[in-house]
Design a protein around this motif. Sequence first.
Motif, PDB file in Angstrom:
ATOM      1  N   VAL B  55       0.876  -1.167   0.000  1.00 24.72           N
ATOM      2  CA  VAL B  55       0.000   0.000   0.000  1.00 24.72           C
ATOM      3  C   VAL B  55       0.916   1.220   0.000  1.00 24.72           C
ATOM      4  O   VAL B  55       1.776   1.356   0.875  1.00 24.72           O
ATOM      5  N   THR B  56       0.742   2.066  -0.988  1.00 22.72           N
ATOM      6  CA  THR B  56       1.591   3.262  -1.072  1.00 22.72           C
ATOM      7  C   THR B  56       0.790   4.488  -0.645  1.00 22.72           C
ATOM      8  O   THR B  56      -0.440   4.488  -0.667  1.00 22.72           O
ATOM      9  N   TRP B  57       1.517   5.521  -0.277  1.00 16.71           N
ATOM     10  CA  TRP B  57       0.928   6.848  -0.072  1.00 16.71           C
ATOM     11  C   TRP B  57       1.586   7.743  -1.112  1.00 16.71           C
ATOM     12  O   TRP B  57       2.821   7.871  -1.131  1.00 16.71           O
ATOM     13  N   GLU B  58       0.775   8.299  -1.999  1.00 16.76           N
ATOM     14  CA  GLU B  58       1.328   9.083  -3.111  1.00 16.76           C
ATOM     15  C   GLU B  58       0.535  10.355  -3.317  1.00 16.76           C
ATOM     16  O   GLU B  58      -0.642  10.435  -2.943  1.00 16.76           O
ATOM     17  N   LEU B  59       1.127  11.325  -3.966  1.00 17.49           N
ATOM     18  CA  LEU B  59       0.373  12.473  -4.445  1.00 17.49           C
ATOM     19  C   LEU B  59      -0.743  11.972  -5.352  1.00 17.49           C
ATOM     20  O   LEU B  59      -0.580  10.959  -6.033  1.00 17.49           O
ATOM     21  N   PRO B  60      -1.891  12.675  -5.390  1.00 18.74           N
ATOM     22  CA  PRO B  60      -2.895  12.356  -6.410  1.00 18.74           C
ATOM     23  C   PRO B  60      -2.226  12.380  -7.779  1.00 18.74           C
ATOM     24  O   PRO B  60      -1.448  13.298  -8.070  1.00 18.74           O
ATOM     25  N   THR B 147       6.485   4.968  -1.425  1.00 18.69           N
ATOM     26  CA  THR B 147       5.953   6.050  -2.248  1.00 18.69           C
ATOM     27  C   THR B 147       6.735   6.170  -3.548  1.00 18.69           C
ATOM     28  O   THR B 147       7.662   5.403  -3.812  1.00 18.69           O
ATOM     29  N   SER B 148       6.330   7.159  -4.349  1.00 18.17           N
ATOM     30  CA  SER B 148       6.934   7.375  -5.665  1.00 18.17           C
ATOM     31  C   SER B 148       7.933   8.521  -5.623  1.00 18.17           C
ATOM     32  O   SER B 148       7.901   9.362  -4.718  1.00 18.17           O
ATOM     33  N   GLY B 149       8.775   8.601  -6.644  1.00 13.79           N
ATOM     34  CA  GLY B 149       9.747   9.682  -6.747  1.00 13.79           C
ATOM     35  C   GLY B 149       9.099  11.046  -6.847  1.00 13.79           C
ATOM     36  O   GLY B 149       9.536  11.996  -6.188  1.00 13.79           O
ATOM     37  N   VAL B 150       8.041  11.161  -7.646  1.00 15.68           N
ATOM     38  CA  VAL B 150       7.419  12.484  -7.803  1.00 15.68           C
ATOM     39  C   VAL B 150       6.751  12.918  -6.499  1.00 15.68           C
ATOM     40  O   VAL B 150       6.717  14.114  -6.184  1.00 15.68           O
ATOM     41  N   THR B 151       6.260  11.953  -5.713  1.00 12.58           N
ATOM     42  CA  THR B 151       5.700  12.297  -4.403  1.00 12.58           C
ATOM     43  C   THR B 151       6.782  12.882  -3.504  1.00 12.58           C
ATOM     44  O   THR B 151       6.575  13.917  -2.857  1.00 12.58           O
ATOM     45  N   LEU B 152       7.959  12.259  -3.496  1.00 13.80           N
ATOM     46  CA  LEU B 152       9.035  12.779  -2.648  1.00 13.80           C
ATOM     47  C   LEU B 152       9.482  14.162  -3.095  1.00 13.80           C
ATOM     48  O   LEU B 152       9.885  14.988  -2.278  1.00 13.80           O
ATOM     49  N   LEU B 153       9.413  14.416  -4.389  1.00 12.23           N
ATOM     50  CA  LEU B 153       9.742  15.760  -4.881  1.00 12.23           C
ATOM     51  C   LEU B 153       8.752  16.776  -4.307  1.00 12.23           C
ATOM     52  O   LEU B 153       9.148  17.854  -3.833  1.00 12.23           O
ATOM     53  N   GLY B 154       7.465  16.427  -4.316  1.00 12.83           N
ATOM     54  CA  GLY B 154       6.454  17.305  -3.716  1.00 12.83           C
ATOM     55  C   GLY B 154       6.669  17.481  -2.228  1.00 12.83           C
ATOM     56  O   GLY B 154       6.527  18.583  -1.689  1.00 12.83           O
ATOM     57  N   VAL B 155       7.033  16.398  -1.547  1.00 13.53           N
ATOM     58  CA  VAL B 155       7.293  16.441  -0.102  1.00 13.53           C
ATOM     59  C   VAL B 155       8.490  17.348   0.182  1.00 13.53           C
ATOM     60  O   VAL B 155       8.456  18.210   1.068  1.00 13.53           O
ATOM     61  N   GLN B 156       9.563  17.173  -0.590  1.00 15.73           N
ATOM     62  CA  GLN B 156      10.780  17.966  -0.392  1.00 15.73           C
ATOM     63  C   GLN B 156      10.500  19.446  -0.622  1.00 15.73           C
ATOM     64  O   GLN B 156      11.014  20.304   0.099  1.00 15.73           O
ATOM     65  N   ARG B 157       9.659  19.761  -1.604  1.00 16.35           N
ATOM     66  CA  ARG B 157       9.309  21.161  -1.866  1.00 16.35           C
ATOM     67  C   ARG B 157       8.484  21.735  -0.720  1.00 16.35           C
ATOM     68  O   ARG B 157       8.661  22.888  -0.336  1.00 16.35           O
ATOM     69  N   ALA B 158       7.575  20.921  -0.182  1.00 16.71           N
ATOM     70  CA  ALA B 158       6.770  21.391   0.953  1.00 16.71           C
ATOM     71  C   ALA B 158       7.668  21.672   2.159  1.00 16.71           C
ATOM     72  O   ALA B 158       7.469  22.652   2.883  1.00 16.71           O
ATOM     73  N   LEU B 159       8.671  20.813   2.366  1.00 15.38           N
ATOM     74  CA  LEU B 159       9.597  21.019   3.489  1.00 15.38           C
ATOM     75  C   LEU B 159      10.461  22.256   3.267  1.00 15.38           C
ATOM     76  O   LEU B 159      10.728  23.019   4.198  1.00 15.38           O
ATOM     77  N   ALA B 160      10.917  22.457   2.042  1.00 15.74           N
ATOM     78  CA  ALA B 160      11.761  23.620   1.746  1.00 15.74           C
ATOM     79  C   ALA B 160      10.976  24.905   1.988  1.00 15.74           C
ATOM     80  O   ALA B 160      11.510  25.877   2.536  1.00 15.74           O
ATOM     81  N   ARG B 161       9.708  24.882   1.603  1.00 15.19           N
ATOM     82  CA  ARG B 161       8.866  26.067   1.766  1.00 15.19           C
ATOM     83  C   ARG B 161       8.692  26.376   3.249  1.00 15.19           C
ATOM     84  O   ARG B 161       8.647  27.519   3.658  1.00 15.19           O
TER      85      ARG B 161
END
Lengths: 177, 177
Positions: B55-60, B147-161
């Motif tokens: 079971v993954t948790w991913e961006l929509p 999770t997926s790579g693009v999800t982690l990119l979104g996560v990393q951007r949220a953290l940077a913000r």
Amino acid sequence: MKRTSIWQGRIVELELLDDRWEVVRHASAVAIAYVRPEDGYLLGVEQRRPAVDAVTWELPAGLIDPGETAAAAAARELREEANLCGELHYVTQLYVSPGFTDEAVHLFELHDATPCAGVPDETEALTVVWRDPLEVWTLVASGILATSGVTLLGVQRALARRGTGGYRCGSSRRSRS
Amino acid sequence: MKRTSIWQGRIVELELLDDRWEVVRHASAVAIAYVRPEDGYLLGVEQRRPAVDAVTWELPAGLIDPGETAAAAAARELREEANLCGELHYVTQLYVSPGFTDEAVHLFELHDATPCAGVPDETEALTVVWRDPLEVWTLVASGILATSGVTLLGVQRALARRGTGGYRCGSSRRSRS
């Protein structure tokens, strides 16, 4: 779950699960992000990628050999592709596209890099190209430069560390400037 | 370049280029990052992914339909998966794994979200789960959450913000604390 093998290749295996889910089996991979302290440039390699019909710029990366650990694969790829050794820190792992393939990538960051001789993989034609991470981000977002998801994760982390990347530090609001 | 078709499925097509390169053709996809202003939580969906047996948790996210633009696909997926509308900002694009597949993902960020009724895709079984991006980062890096790579990119951007994520802002040095 019923598994039907459709095709077994050198790099990928195609399976049908329960006569329904098309799954591509693929070895796990590693990628290594290294920011050069003197100018903040990120290590990357350029190569022609037939699958996307383009020359890409990506973090040094490669598949984990059978029986090899992810950390050992990262150290080997760094030597092979960039003649670098150093301290490897595990960052995270991800599935490249969990909807259809089990390929996982383990991301590392290199610290305290030192030159060391590596034997290049004869099956690869790579050129080492150092790039400013902000330039990479801009070129990729504009569609001028092609790259991978794990590379952008490394780029985004390099930008966050630098405190740029279109965001104000210490604020929960996006900078509109 | 010589192209030999090996298999044509519903989701993937397998080709051999020049009798050598195994290439998986796959539709391009979109993913949408949305940080809820009230608590900084990131929108995600949980689902069983047979390809990774987890079971993954991913961006929509979802595939772009034939003739559809990436922006239209992003708006459609947001309605279908999370009953949300709003202003979509294009962020970047990436190849999930350019060594073997042409699948590209276009990442968007949602602003000024408002509820709107969507018709769920009957072939998907998804649960919307809001998560703290720092918690996601920690769970994924620890191997607890997939999770997926693009999800982690979104996560990393949220953290940077947010100005967290293990980095000191405005410094080119990694925080060792």
